[in-house]
Design an enzyme around this catalytic site. Structure first.
Site, short mmCIF file in Angstrom:
data_model
loop_
_atom_site.label_atom_id
_atom_site.label_comp_id
_atom_site.label_asym_id
_atom_site.label_seq_id
_atom_site.Cartn_x
_atom_site.Cartn_y
_atom_site.Cartn_z
CD1 TRP A 71 41.07 47.26 42.68
CD2 TRP A 71 41.36 45.08 43.12
NE1 TRP A 71 42.09 46.81 41.89
CE2 TRP A 71 42.28 45.46 42.14
CE3 TRP A 71 41.35 43.76 43.55
CZ2 TRP A 71 43.21 44.58 41.59
CZ3 TRP A 71 42.26 42.88 43.01
CH2 TRP A 71 43.18 43.29 42.04
CG HIS A 72 38.70 41.25 45.08
ND1 HIS A 72 39.20 42.06 46.07
CD2 HIS A 72 39.65 40.32 44.84
CE1 HIS A 72 40.41 41.62 46.42
NE2 HIS A 72 40.71 40.58 45.69
N GLY A 73 35.28 43.21 42.42
CA GLY A 73 34.16 43.06 41.50
C GLY A 73 33.01 43.97 41.86
#
Lengths: 340, 460
Positions: free
Chosen positions: B317-319
């Site tokens: 989700w963060h990257g």
């Protein structure tokens, strides 16, 4: 009570700061717009004029210079700046090969020399080819510059020179900015060159001034060089081009666009020509081939990785200037003239 | 348009607030809806496709919510279809923009250069939570498209969270907002967030930027440690600052958003840390992934599998990048180990717990920030004095220590719970309000000087 105080205070702070910020941003953007709009004109004016060191004003180019030293006319500032960023660096006042011929011209008798002719002779002195030198060459050198020079000081391993370098340093800051210079102590640049002798002086400034008017920058730069020559007449002066920024920065920011850096560098090159200083442009070494700092060398948009400063210094070592007998002879000759 | 920008503070916000406060009660949601759309459009003005995608996303989710509600009453099973379709559509949208470039590149398809729309990770998760909540009956669908847009696009939480679920704001959305508006308290929190972002995060961020700019092969060991601590502080004060600003803005508009950070660097274990860090994301994963998968109620191995799922999803989700997968996996390993009993040990031996976090937090952030694997490896080598070095400036830590030492200490202080306790003690006193005004003026000074933007601040 507390809340009322807070709300009133907040309203005052908000309005006052808003007005100040608004004023500041508008005046900066106007100044930048003026600087951006006028820079091509400023550069053209610089190209068309030659600096007359005596009265501090720009004056039209003096034809007599070209008559005395014809080699100079062909490689004068105007021609040099046609495509400056991609040219190999060279002494601004003449191509290397012409340097061999120039000293062969017989020197006129010292007592018949006019001041113009003397100026021309001083330049002729500069027409020597670059030589590869060792780092000890820099032991009597002064290196002046902004963060890029700080990078050289910290990461190139070149410990020999005296550095007057600071992140954010500008040509306008040389008079007042006090820096702690190694082995010398706190001093401004002006005091430094008044009180200490240097055989070589390297100046690499200009990018922090990108928001200023080019003509203001050039005028100040010019006066700094004049001041150095007055206080350190023996010093070999190297005026260095400003390193480019990366493509993305260049495209995003008009002020720091590489086309603008080219203009700043062109102005520096003209000044180098006017004073017979050496103009060194390192950009071809680190450029991506399209006039930008290659991202291979830089992590941020304008500064190189530490490891590449050594390459830069190796390059500087290949651009050493050592005067030969002919130039020494000119030196003596000038001394003689000045004693008369 | 970021909250800490001149254009937001001095132009957008005052204009919006005046209009919002002045219009009659029944139009407040309209103002919120169109103001938020304007906020998004201004921020994405150079990318019309992103604006279009966002608007389609708003309409689709609104329609899906209604469909679910309608089919729920008639045919059993059709509502599940609409839920699945809605979730799939949202995930597909996120997948395309966030991961397609990475996956395509890994498959050898060359560079796609898809630019991530602003706030897509946040609004996608909120949209999913909305349709899931309608499906579960936790809330009714929004009364109108205007109300729905006022929720999902609500500008305070649109671009960087907190992830606000519909039930948390449902009541406020349909009640009298004039009564709910808490301007003073909102302004206080907004100023605190602003200070956190501009005075701490943006300033300390310079140290990490320097470190990256120099290149890891040319930094000393102390410099490597100093830099990763600086990055940890930057990330915290940046993100926490944003969340505080969002919460403050929410209050100014009459909404109460969930708390997003609770002194995370005071944690004694990774489990503890993630209950204090980006809390709205953690609860989203718990609520919509972990619990639906069975949580910890289906036996040990299933629990571990569920944890692995949640943390790998948290990672990506963060990257999009292998380092985020690795990061998520390391978090999973630590948290799984803690679940086996280590956590209790750290809870009882708090000093050891803090010591563990002192290293575990910056080191996991080092995995998070270094998207390039060879750089990542080199950075970890430098932390312990290994790796090939070139052109090291041996006094770099002295230079940057002098430059950033006080700021690092200040960041350390503001990472503890002391400021919170101090705030509680003096809250409401003139000294407290004076402190708020000083922070505001400090921020204004930085904006004035152009120090709000680290990019500008970084001189040559």
């Amino acid at each position: 009570m507390g809340k009322k105080f807070f709300l009133t205070g907040l309203a005052i702070c908000f309005i006052v700061s808003g007005a100040l910020i608004g004023y500041e941003k508008i005046s900066i953007s106007i100044a930048q717009k003026i600087a951006l709009d006028s820079r091509a004109e400023d550069l053209a004016a610089l190209q068309a004029m030659e600096y007359d060191g005596d009265d501090g004003e720009f004056a039209p180019a003096d034809a007599s210079f070209a008559e005395i030293l014809p080699t100079e006319a062909v490689s004068g500032p105007l021609q040099n700046t046609e495509n400056p960023p991609f040219d190999e660096s060279r002494p601004a006042s003449g191509e290397g090969d012409s340097g061999e011929e120039a000293p062969e011209e017989p020197l006129p008798p010292a007592d018949t020399l006019s001041s113009d002719e003397l100026e021309a002779l001083k330049r002729r002195k500069r027409m020597v080819e670059y030589q590869t030198v060792g780092t000890d060459y820099f032991s009597d050198a002064l290196m002046v510059g902004d963060s890029r020079m700080v990078g050289i000081r910290e990461y190139s391993g070149l410990k020999e020179p005296t550095y007057f370098a600071y992140t954010g340093l500008t040509i306008f800051g040389l008079d007042n900015k006090e820096l702690d210079v190694k082995n010398i102590g706190k001093t401004t640049f002006t005091k430094l060159i008044s009180n200490h002798h240097f055989a070589k002086i390297y100046i690499m400034l200009g990018i922090n001034e990108a928001g200023s008017k080019l003509s203001d920058f050039a005028k100040k730069y010019d006066s700094v060089v004049a001041d150095i020559q007055e206080k350190q007449p023996e010093a070999i002066i190297f005026l260095c081009a400003n390193l480019y920024v990366t493509k993305s920065k260049s495209e995003r920011d008009k002020t720091y666009a590489n086309s603008h850096i080219d203009e700043i560098n062109a102005a520096i090159e003209i000044i180098a020509g006017n004073y017979g200083c050496y103009y060194l442009d390192v950009n071809p070494l680190f450029s991506d081939g399209a006039g930008n700092l290659s991202t291979e060398y830089a992590a941020d948009y304008a500064h190189m990785y530490g490891k590449h400063y050594r390459t830069w210094v190796d390059w500087l070592c290949s651009k050493g200037v050592v005067y030969d007998d002919d130039t020494m002879e000119i030196d003596q000759y000038i001394d003689e003239y000045q004693q008369q | 348009m970021v909250f800490s920008s001149i254009s937001f503070i001095y132009l957008f916000l005052p204009v919006f607030l005046i209009v919002y406060y002045k219009v009659p009660e029944k139009f407040k949601n309209h103002i919120l809806c169109f103001g938020s759309l304007a906020f998004y459009i201004i921020g994405s003005i150079e990318r019309p496709l992103h604006i279009l995608v966002f608007i389609i996303c708003l309409i689709v989710n609104w329609r899906v919510g209604i469909k679910i509600q309608k089919t729920k009453k008639s045919k059993r099973g059709l509502d599940l279809f609409w839920l699945a379709a809605g979730v799939a559509a949202n995930l597909l949208n996120l997948f395309y923009f966030k991961y397609m470039s990475f996956i395509w590149g890994e498959l050898g398809g060359g560079e796609l250069n898809i630019v991530l729309p602003i706030g897509i990770s946040f609004y996608t998760f909120q949209a999913i939570s909305y349709i899931a909540d309608v499906y579960r009956g936790s809330c009714h669908p929004a009364a109108s498209l205007i109300d729905f847009v006022a929720y999902l696009a609500m500008f305070p939480q649109l671009i960087a969270g907190p992830i606000v679920t519909y039930p948390t704001v449902e009541e406020a959305l349909y009640s009298n907002k004039t009564e709910r508006v808490r301007f003073v308290s909102g302004a206080e929190i907004f100023i605190l967030g602003l200070g956190s972002k501009v005075l701490l995060a943006n300033q300390i961020g310079g140290l990490w930027r320097q470190c990256v700019g120099i290149g890891f092969e040319s930094i000393t060991v102390p410099m490597a440690w100093m830099s990763i601590f600086a990055y940890s502080f930057q990330l915290y004060f940046d993100f926490c600052g944003y969340s505080l600003m969002a919460i403050g803005l929410g209050r100014m508009l009459g909404f109460e958003f969930p708390e997003n950070f609770r002194d995370p660097y005071m944690a004694v274990s990774m489990t503890d840390f993630w209950r204090r860090w980006h809390m709205s994301l953690g609860s989203w994963f718990r609520e919509y992934v972990y619990f639906p998968l069975g949580g910890s109620k289906r036996g040990f191995s299933r629990t571990i599998l569920n944890l692995l799922t949640v943390w790998m999803l948290t990672g990506i989700w963060h990257g999009a990048g292998y380092n985020f997968i690795l990061w998520g996996f390391v978090l999973f390993v630590l948290i799984a180990l803690e679940r086996l009993g280590l956590k209790d040990f750290f809870e009882t031996h708090r000093f050891i717990g803090h010591l563990y976090m002192l290293f575990a937090i910056p080191l996991t952030w080092a995995l998070f920030v270094n998207t390039d694997f060879s750089n990542l490896k080199l950075f970890f080598q430098r932390l312990v004095g290994l790796g090939d070095t070139v052109a090291v400036f041996t006094e770099d830590y002295i230079k940057y220590g002098k430059q950033y030492g006080i700021l690092l200490l200040a960041c350390l202080f503001f990472s503890t719970d002391l400021p919170r306790r101090l705030k509680k003690r003096i809250h409401g006193s003139p000294a407290y309000y004076l402190a708020m005004l000083v922070i505001f003026c400090g921020v204004a000074y930085c904006l004035y000087k152009g120090m709000d933007d680290p990019f500008l601040y970084f001189q040559f």
